[in-house]
Write an enzyme that holds these catalytic residues in place. Structure first.
Site, PDB file in Angstrom:
ATOM      1  N   CYS A  89       0.720  -1.072  -0.004  1.00  8.16           N
ATOM      2  CA  CYS A  89       0.155   0.108  -0.191  1.00  8.16           C
ATOM      3  C   CYS A  89       0.938   1.360   0.096  1.00  8.16           C
ATOM      4  CB  CYS A  89      -0.788  -0.029   1.324  1.00  8.16           C
ATOM      5  SG  CYS A  89      -0.236  -0.481   2.921  1.00  8.16           S
ATOM      6  N   HIS A 164      -3.857   2.866   6.069  1.00 14.44           N
ATOM      7  CA  HIS A 164      -4.433   3.139   4.877  1.00 14.44           C
ATOM      8  C   HIS A 164      -3.828   4.574   4.203  1.00 14.44           C
ATOM      9  CE1 HIS A 164      -7.379   2.656   1.787  1.00 14.44           C
ATOM     10  NE2 HIS A 164      -7.941   3.780   2.351  1.00 14.44           N
TER      11      HIS A 164
END
Lengths: 322, 281
Positions: A89, A164
Site C-alpha cells: 500500500c 491506509h
C-alpha cells in the site's frame, strides 16, 4: 495477520518519511517526503512547491471508513492504480502520487512503468505494479531481514499494522483524492493558483475528513511530497554570501544544517532497518557474560516482568490473551 | 490443532517439568502444576504436550515419530517419580515429575505412554481399577471397560477445554523474563565505561552503512532504537517456541540452546567462559 501468499512477497514497511524518501531515491526521483505536523499556512508555505499530500491513517472503530465528499471521476485520465496487495500500500500510494506530477523527471524503469500502463484500467495497473520485481525489491529493501527463519512457526510479526493511504494532489485545476481501495479517484473542488494554491483547498478537504471520525478513534499522519530543498537552499546561500547579507547567510546555513541533521538521522535509521541484528545481540549477550553481568541482568529482568504484571493486574487487565 | 475433539485424545496425566542442573546429573523440579497430554493431531501427527494446569498455557508441544521417543524413569532421583523424555534422533531431553498425589497409576501411565510412542497401533491397558479412560480411537480389540470417577472426568474436561486450540507449537506460558529487559542501555552502556577495550569488538556487528564511523555512543543509540528492540523481541519470542535448535548452531551454540531463553543464556555463558579461557597464556 496476512500470510506470505496473500502479500505476494511484499513486506510491510514502516510509515516513516525517512523510509519513503529512501524509496524515492531508489526510484531515481529527486524529491523528498516530510512529516507535516500541521496544515497551517506557514507549514504549507515551508514545503512549497508542494506536489502531493499523503494522508495515512488507521482507525480503531469497527465502523467503515466515512465517505469523504467530492464526486467519483471514472474518466480520470491520469495515473491511478488499485491496491491489490495489502503490504504494497505504501509504494502504491507513492506511485499514485508520482504518476500525476507533470514535471517529474523519473529515470528508468519508473518512467517505463508509467508509459507501459498508460490507458490501462486501475485494476490492471495495480496488478502490473505489484508484479514488477524491481519495484518490489526497492520496496522490500527497507524492511528488516529475517534474522531467523520462522516460517510455519506462526509467530506474530512485530511490524506495524497496515496504514491506509490516501493521496491528495492537484490535477487539471481540481484537488483530487486517490484511494487505491476505491473504484476511481474522487474529484473535489477547483482551486485557484494564487496564494496557497491547491494546498489550501486540500487542507479544507482533509480537515473536513478528519472531523468526520469519532474523536480519539483516528491515528494519522500527513506526509508532504516536495522537491529536495537542499539545492535551492544552497543557491540562496551563495546569493546571500555574494550580496554580503549576513543575517540571510546565517539563516540559510541554519536551514541547510537542519536539513542535513535530519538526513543523517534518516540514514542512521535506514541502516538499522536493513541490518540483521543477530550478530550484535549475540555479541552483547556474550559481553554481559564475560563481564559477569548476565546473571544480574537476568534477575533485573525478572523483577521488571513481575512489576509489569502487578501493574497490569492492578489495572484489572490480563497480561496475556486468554 | 484442536484436541478438544476427544476422539483424538489418547491419554493425559498430571506432571510437572524439571530442568537439569548444568554440569550435574540432577534435575530441579519446577513447581507449576501441569499435565502431559498425548493426542493425535489434525495434522495426523502424534503430539506430546505439556500444559500448565493453572494458566492453561502450553509449555511444550512436541511431534512424536514412531519409535523415536521413550519416557523412562530417572534413576536415583529423590522420590523416584522423575522421568525423562528422550529421543533416538536427537540429544533433546525433557524432564518431568509425576504430580498425582498417589503413585498408584504411574506405572499405567508410563507403560501406555511408551507403548504408544513406540507403536501407533498400541492398545492402552489399565491395570488399576479407576483410571482416565481413553476413548476408542485406537484400532484393535476392545479394551477392558473402565469407570472414571467424577473427579477424573472433571479433570479431563478441564484439561481439554482450557487447551488453547488454534495456537501454534509456540510455548505460550507467561515468561519469567524477557530478553528485551536484558539487552537495554541501562545494562550495557556502563560496560563501555568499565571495559572500553571491548567496544571495538562490537564494531564488526554494526550496520556497515552507518552515516558516521561508530563509537560507544553509537552502540548505545542502536541498542535504544526501535529497530534493535524489535529484533530482540523477535529473538525472545522465537526462543520461546523452543524450535531454534537448528538455528543456534550457526552461532556456535549447542542445539539445546535453541529450546528456551533460559537455555540460550546458559549456553552463551558457557561459550563466553570457553572463549575467555582460550585467551589465557
Amino acid at each position: 495477520m496476512s500470510t506470505g501468499e496473500e502479500n505476494s512477497g511484499w513486506n510491510l514497511t514502516e510509515s516513516d518519511p525517512g523510509v519513503f524518501t529512501e524509496l524515492l531515491k531508489s526510484l531515481g526521483v529527486p524529491m523528498v517526503f516530510d512529516d507535516l505536523y500541521s496544515l497551517d499556512p506557514p507549514t504549507l508555505a515551508a514545503h512549497q512547491p508542494l506536489h502531493a499530500l499523503i494522508f495515512l491513517f488507521k482507525w480503531t472503530s469497527d465502523s467503515p471508513d466515512p465517505t469523504s465528499g467530492g464526486t467519483y471521476d471514472s474518466d480520470f485520465p491520469g495515473f491511478f492504480a488499485h491496491q491489490v496487495v495489502n503490504n504494497a500500500c505504501a509504494t502504491l500510494a507513492v506511485l499514485n502520487a508520482l504518476g500525476n506530477i507533470p514535471s517529474l523527471k523519473s529515470g528508468q524503469p519508473l518512467g517505463e512503468l508509467f508509459n507501459f500502463t498508460q490507458g490501462m484500467d486501475p485494476q490492471t495497473r495495480g496488478m502490473v505494479v505489484t508484479s514488477a520485481d524491481w519495484l518490489r525489491e526497492c520496496h522490500n529493501s527497507l524492511t528488516p531481514p529475517s534474522a531467523i527463519s520462522l516460517d510455519g512457526i506462526g509467530l506474530s510479526k512485530t511490524s506495524e499494522d497496515a496504514y491506509h493511504f490516501i493521496v491528495y494532489l492537484p490535477f487539471m485545476g481540481c484537488v483530487y483524492e486517490l484511494d487505491g481501495l476505491k473504484a476511481s479517484p474522487v474529484r473535489h473542488s477547483a482551486y485557484e493558483e494564487k496564494g496557497e494554491g491547491w494546498a489550501g483547498k486540500a487542507r479544507e478537504v482533509i480537515e473536513s475528513r478528519i472531523s468526520t471520525y469519532p474523536p480519539g478513534s483516528l491515528e494519522f499522519s500527513l506526509l508532504a511530497l516536495h522537491d529536495d530543498p537542499l539545492p535551492a537552499l544552497r543557491e540562496q546561500l551563495v546569493v546571500a554570501q555574494t550580496t554580503g547579507d549576513q543575517p540571510l547567510v546565517a539563516q540559510q546555513m541554519q536551514k541547510i544544517s537542519d536539513e542535513n541533521v535530519k538526513r543523517e538521522r534518516w540514514a542512521f535509521e535506514n541502516a538499522l532497518r536493513r541490518h540483521n541484528h543477530m550478530g550484535l545481540m549475540h555479541a552483547l549477550l556474550k559481553l554481559l557474560a564475560k563481564t559477569n553481568k548476565l546473571d544480574a541482568a537476568k534477575e533485573g529482568a525478572k523483577t521488571r516482568m513481575t512489576e509489569r504484571r502487578e501493574k497490569a493486574k492492578a489495572k484489572g487487565e490480563a497480561m496475556d490473551e486468554e | 490443532m484442536d484436541y478438544t475433539n476427544t476422539q483424538r485424545f489418547i491419554l493425559a496425566f498430571k506432571a510437572g517439568r524439571a530442568l537439569r542442573r548444568d554440569g550435574t546429573d540432577s534435575v530441579d523440579p519446577k513447581p507449576e502444576k501441569g499435565a502431559i497430554i498425548l493426542y493425535d493431531g489434525e495434522d495426523d501427527l502424534l503430539h506430546f504436550v505439556w500444559k500448565d494446569r493453572t494458566t492453561g498455557n502450553v509449555g511444550e508441544d512436541l511431534i512424536m515419530f514412531e519409535g523415536d521417543a521413550s519416557f523412562t524413569q530417572v534413576p536415583n532421583a529423590p522420590g523416584g517419580r522423575t522421568y525423562v523424555l528422550k529421543f533416538q534422533s536427537s540429544d533433546q531431553r525433557h524432564f518431568f515429575w509425576m504430580q498425582d498425589a498417589s503413585s498408584e497409576r504411574d506405572a499405567d501411565f508410563v507403560r501406555n505412554l511408551n507403548g504408544r510412542l513406540q507403536d501407533p497401533t498400541f492398545s492402552l491397558t489399565w491395570n488399576t481399577e479407576v483410571t482416565l479412560a481413553a476413548p476408542s480411537s485406537t484400532s484393535g480389540p476392545s479394551r477392558p471397560v473402565q469407570q472414571a470417577t467424577a473427579e477424573q472426568v472433571e479433570t479431563l474436561r478441564r484439561l481439554l477445554s482450557s487447551y488453547r486450540a488454534g495456537g501454534t507449537a509456540a510455548a505460550t506460558a507467561p515468561p519469567e523474563y524477557s530478553l528485551t529487559d536484558i539487552l537495554t542501555p541501562a545494562n550495557i552502556t556502563p560496560l563501555f565505561t568499565s571495559h572500553p577495550e571491548l567496544v571495538p569488538t562490537l564494531f564488526p556487528h554494526l550496520p556497515p552503512d552507518l552515516p558516521n564511523p561508530p563509537n560507544a555512543e553509537t552502540i548505545t543509540q542502536i541498542i535504544a532504537s526501535p529497530q534493535f528492540r524489535s529484533a530482540v523481541s523477535n529473538l525472545d519470542q522465537a526462543l520461546r517456541t523452543g524450535l531454534l535448535g537448528g538455528f543456534v548452531r550457526s552461532l556456535g551454540l549447542p542445539e539445546e540452546a535453541g529450546t528456551s531463553v533460559e537455555a540460550f543464556l546458559k549456553a552463551i555463558q558457557d561459550q563466553a567462559a570457553s572463549e575467555d579461557s582460550m585467551q589465557t597464556d
